[in-house]
Design an enzyme around this catalytic site. Structure first.
Site, PDB file in Angstrom:
ATOM      1  N   HIS A   1      -5.246   2.640   1.607  1.00 50.40           N
ATOM      2  CA  HIS A   1      -6.131   1.624   2.197  1.00 50.40           C
ATOM      3  C   HIS A   1      -7.586   1.817   1.747  1.00 50.40           C
ATOM      4  O   HIS A   1      -8.315   0.849   1.536  1.00 50.40           O
ATOM      5  CB  HIS A   1      -6.032   1.668   3.730  1.00 50.40           C
ATOM      6  CG  HIS A   1      -4.732   1.115   4.238  1.00 50.40           C
ATOM      7  ND1 HIS A   1      -4.249   1.353   5.501  1.00 50.40           N
ATOM      8  CD2 HIS A   1      -3.802   0.328   3.636  1.00 50.40           C
ATOM      9  CE1 HIS A   1      -3.091   0.729   5.660  1.00 50.40           C
ATOM     10  NE2 HIS A   1      -2.791   0.109   4.540  1.00 50.40           N
TER      11      HIS A   1
ATOM     12  N   GLU B   1      14.660   2.138  13.013  1.00 51.71           N
ATOM     13  CA  GLU B   1      14.228   3.227  12.114  1.00 51.71           C
ATOM     14  C   GLU B   1      14.209   4.531  12.909  1.00 51.71           C
ATOM     15  O   GLU B   1      14.401   5.611  12.363  1.00 51.71           O
ATOM     16  CB  GLU B   1      12.836   2.904  11.515  1.00 51.71           C
ATOM     17  CG  GLU B   1      12.538   3.716  10.256  1.00 51.71           C
ATOM     18  CD  GLU B   1      11.226   3.311   9.584  1.00 51.71           C
ATOM     19  OE1 GLU B   1      10.460   2.516  10.144  1.00 51.71           O
ATOM     20  OE2 GLU B   1      10.971   3.827   8.473  1.00 51.71           O
TER      21      GLU B   1
ATOM     22  N   GLY C   1       5.255  -0.725  10.757  1.00 51.67           N
ATOM     23  CA  GLY C   1       4.370   0.265  11.374  1.00 51.67           C
ATOM     24  C   GLY C   1       5.182   1.335  12.097  1.00 51.67           C
ATOM     25  O   GLY C   1       6.420   1.277  12.121  1.00 51.67           O
TER      26      GLY C   1
ATOM     27  N   ASP D   1      11.081   0.479  -0.243  1.00 52.85           N
ATOM     28  CA  ASP D   1      10.180   0.712   0.885  1.00 52.85           C
ATOM     29  C   ASP D   1       8.753   1.022   0.404  1.00 52.85           C
ATOM     30  O   ASP D   1       7.888   0.163   0.465  1.00 52.85           O
ATOM     31  CB  ASP D   1      10.703   1.851   1.779  1.00 52.85           C
ATOM     32  CG  ASP D   1      10.181   1.762   3.203  1.00 52.85           C
ATOM     33  OD1 ASP D   1       9.507   0.772   3.534  1.00 52.85           O
ATOM     34  OD2 ASP D   1      10.468   2.678   4.010  1.00 52.85           O
TER      35      ASP D   1
ATOM     36  N   THR E   1       0.016  -5.875   5.111  1.00 53.95           N
ATOM     37  CA  THR E   1      -0.619  -6.147   6.394  1.00 53.95           C
ATOM     38  C   THR E   1      -2.064  -6.610   6.167  1.00 53.95           C
ATOM     39  O   THR E   1      -2.877  -5.815   5.664  1.00 53.95           O
ATOM     40  CB  THR E   1      -0.664  -4.846   7.244  1.00 53.95           C
ATOM     41  OG1 THR E   1       0.532  -4.102   7.035  1.00 53.95           O
ATOM     42  CG2 THR E   1      -0.867  -5.141   8.712  1.00 53.95           C
ATOM     43  N   PRO E   2      -2.412  -7.849   6.509  1.00 59.18           N
ATOM     44  CA  PRO E   2      -3.806  -8.286   6.342  1.00 59.18           C
ATOM     45  C   PRO E   2      -4.745  -7.403   7.159  1.00 59.18           C
ATOM     46  O   PRO E   2      -4.468  -7.105   8.326  1.00 59.18           O
ATOM     47  CB  PRO E   2      -3.794  -9.720   6.886  1.00 59.18           C
ATOM     48  CG  PRO E   2      -2.366 -10.151   6.830  1.00 59.18           C
ATOM     49  CD  PRO E   2      -1.555  -8.910   7.050  1.00 59.18           C
ATOM     50  N   ARG E   3      -5.841  -6.931   6.501  1.00 56.35           N
ATOM     51  CA  ARG E   3      -6.816  -6.076   7.195  1.00 56.35           C
ATOM     52  C   ARG E   3      -8.205  -6.677   7.010  1.00 56.35           C
ATOM     53  O   ARG E   3      -8.490  -7.291   5.992  1.00 56.35           O
ATOM     54  CB  ARG E   3      -6.882  -4.651   6.606  1.00 56.35           C
ATOM     55  CG  ARG E   3      -5.616  -3.965   6.309  1.00 56.35           C
ATOM     56  CD  ARG E   3      -5.868  -2.483   6.015  1.00 56.35           C
ATOM     57  NE  ARG E   3      -6.796  -2.203   4.930  1.00 56.35           N
ATOM     58  CZ  ARG E   3      -6.477  -2.166   3.645  1.00 56.35           C
ATOM     59  NH1 ARG E   3      -5.240  -2.430   3.262  1.00 56.35           N
ATOM     60  NH2 ARG E   3      -7.386  -1.865   2.743  1.00 56.35           N
TER      61      ARG E   3
ATOM     62  N   ASN F   1       0.805  -1.231   0.000  1.00 60.44           N
ATOM     63  CA  ASN F   1       0.000   0.000   0.000  1.00 60.44           C
ATOM     64  C   ASN F   1       0.836   1.280   0.000  1.00 60.44           C
ATOM     65  O   ASN F   1       0.283   2.367  -0.130  1.00 60.44           O
ATOM     66  CB  ASN F   1      -1.001  -0.006   1.160  1.00 60.44           C
ATOM     67  CG  ASN F   1      -2.213  -0.851   0.822  1.00 60.44           C
ATOM     68  OD1 ASN F   1      -3.051  -0.475   0.017  1.00 60.44           O
ATOM     69  ND2 ASN F   1      -2.289  -2.051   1.406  1.00 60.44           N
TER      70      ASN F   1
HETATM   71  C1  6MZ Z   1       7.448   1.242   9.089  1.00 64.48           C
HETATM   72  C2  6MZ Z   1       6.047   1.115   7.261  1.00 64.48           C
HETATM   73  C3  6MZ Z   1       6.860   2.046   6.570  1.00 64.48           C
HETATM   74  O1  6MZ Z   1       1.016  -3.239   4.744  1.00 64.48           O
HETATM   75  O2  6MZ Z   1      -0.938  -1.835   4.089  1.00 64.48           O
HETATM   76  N1  6MZ Z   1       5.033   0.787   6.463  1.00 64.48           N
HETATM   77  N2  6MZ Z   1       6.351   0.715   8.519  1.00 64.48           N
HETATM   78  N3  6MZ Z   1       8.266   2.137   8.489  1.00 64.48           N
HETATM   79  C4  6MZ Z   1       7.996   2.576   7.241  1.00 64.48           C
HETATM   80  N4  6MZ Z   1       8.839   3.516   6.718  1.00 64.48           N
HETATM   81  C5  6MZ Z   1       8.449   4.594   5.903  1.00 64.48           C
HETATM   82  N5  6MZ Z   1       6.328   2.218   5.350  1.00 64.48           N
HETATM   83  C6  6MZ Z   1       5.211   1.434   5.292  1.00 64.48           C
HETATM   84  O3  6MZ Z   1       1.401  -1.104   3.500  1.00 64.48           O
HETATM   85  C7  6MZ Z   1       1.378   0.041   4.307  1.00 64.48           C
HETATM   86  C8  6MZ Z   1       1.894  -0.272   5.694  1.00 64.48           C
HETATM   87  O4  6MZ Z   1       3.288  -0.580   5.660  1.00 64.48           O
HETATM   88  C9  6MZ Z   1       3.944  -0.133   6.847  1.00 64.48           C
HETATM   89  C10 6MZ Z   1       2.891   0.592   7.671  1.00 64.48           C
HETATM   90  O5  6MZ Z   1       2.375  -0.290   8.644  1.00 64.48           O
HETATM   91  C11 6MZ Z   1       1.826   0.943   6.643  1.00 64.48           C
HETATM   92  O6  6MZ Z   1       0.530   1.082   7.198  1.00 64.48           O
HETATM   93  P1  6MZ Z   1       0.418  -2.365   3.684  1.00 64.48           P
HETATM   94  O7  6MZ Z   1       0.402  -2.991   2.327  1.00 64.48           O
END
Ligand code: 6MZ
Length: 347
Positions: free
Chosen positions: A72, A206, A176, A287, A105-107, A20
């Site tokens: 999302h 991070e 997250g 990323d 992330t499964p939602r 996402n």
């Molecule tokens: C930590 C990150 C992130 O899972 O819904 N996400 N978590 N650090 C980062 N650095 C920038 N970038 C993305 O993709 C979106 C989710 O990925 C994680 C966050 O939980 C975000 O909600 P999905 O496909």
């Protein structure tokens, strides 16, 4: 060959891409159009322009977690989730990527359970992208802001799908907002998944939290993401740095993400240099290519130009990523592809 062309043609592996966060503007418009045409228009069009966090944006890492809500809203139906998966994988392929471990992330949404979320991505990877040359697999994400119960449910889903489709569901990860939640709370779920055969990667360092970095490295994940605050120059200490160097855990490097979220001051002072010089295994990744307006070939180019890495070394950096993939049975075919490229251009 000029560096732009070289980085696009170089066969590359993407090991850290959140679905996402990877949606391009084109993909988001396609999803929006589909929802509108099917009477499910949402209000996300109002916010589309806020999705990208480019260079010089005033938003920082914690603000960045708001923007994922925009994506999302578009991927809450099975059809649009499947479209998002297929279009994103195709974009990576067009950028010269031969293997991707996409993570998500499964939602639970009004249209899907968590299991159906995973099923949708898995079936898209197995059917709709099967005729592409890129190999795609899935890493299941646990969000650090989720409850202990939800983390356990996600681990159960990950184990179930890894058992059913071991070639497709290859790993589990923790991501997250790093300012929220504690690693220790997620350790039982991650450990259970690992014992069931899933590989593990953790967002680690991070933001600065030396205690957590030590706990994470002692857990011995197969890879870590970012690894910013581990070297003493960047908020780590001698203990965290020595532990990483000794462990030789591969680090997924996301240059533009770290610069645009201000985890790193600028490209020149990125910790890639310290890791690379200390021979800690590193893999160049995107990323969130949609949020940070980048691509894998652009990340390779920035790496080459910032740190003065010549083309033969860049090709070997890409080749070395084969050693750290989770779908181990794909290693031979991928390294053969890389070696053909290296031999063809006498690198
Ligand atoms: C930590 C990150 C992130 O899972 O819904 N996400 N978590 N650090 C980062 N650095 C920038 N970038 C993305 O993709 C979106 C989710 O990925 C994680 C966050 O939980 C975000 O909600 P999905 O496909």
């Amino acid at each position: 060959m000029n560096i732009d062309t070289f980085c696009r043609q170089l066969p590359k592996l993407e090991l850290h891409a959140h679905l996402n966060g990877s949606l391009s503007r084109f993909t988001m418009l396609e999803l929006q159009r589909y929802l509108a045409d099917n009477g499910m228009a949402d209000k996300s069009n109002v916010f589309l322009d806020e999705f990208q966090i480019g260079a010089g944006d005033t938003r920082n890492l914690s603000d960045c977690f708001q923007v994922f809500n925009i994506a999302h809203a578009l991927t809450s139906t099975k059809k649009t989730l499947s479209m998002a998966t297929a279009l994103t994988i195709k974009e990576f392929e067009d950028d010269g990527c031969c293997y991707i471990e996409l993570r998500s992330t499964p939602r639970t949404t009004p249209h899907m359970t968590m299991s159906e979320y995973v099923e949708t991505i898995v079936q898209t990877m197995r059917k709709e992208t099967a005729d592409m040359t890129i190999i795609s697999c899935l890493i299941i994400s646990i969000n650090r802001s989720s409850t202990h119960e939800d983390a356990n449910i996600i681990a159960d889903v990950a184990i179930e799908y890894h058992t059913k489709y071991p070639d497709t569901v290859v790993g589990i990860e923790l991501s997250g907002n790093p300012a929220v939640g504690k690693f220790q709370n997620f350790l039982p779920a991650l450990d259970r998944a690992r014992k069931a055969g899933l590989k593990v990667t953790l967002h680690c360092g991070e933001i600065c939290n030396q205690q957590e970095v030590i706990e994470m490295l002692n857990f011995k994940p197969d890879r870590i993401g970012h690894g910013v605050c581990i070297h003493p120059l960047f908020g780590g200490n001698d203990a965290t740095w020595e532990l990483l160097c000794k462990s030789q855990i591969p680090v997924e490097i996301c240059l533009t993400s770290n610069v645009n979220t201000k985890s790193t001051q600028d490209y020149n002072s990125h910790h890639f240099k310290e890791l690379y010089n200390a021979k800690v295994p590193v893999v160049i990744c995107t990323d969130d290519k949609g949020v940070f307006a980048t691509s894998l070939s652009q990340e390779y180019r920035i790496c080459a130009e910032t740190f003065g890495i010549e083309q033969s070394k860049l090709a070997r950096l890409s080749l070395s990523a084969c050693n750290y993939i989770f779908a181990e049975d794909k290693r031979k075919i991928l390294s053969d592809t890389m070696l053909n490229f290296i031999n063809k251009y006498e690198l």
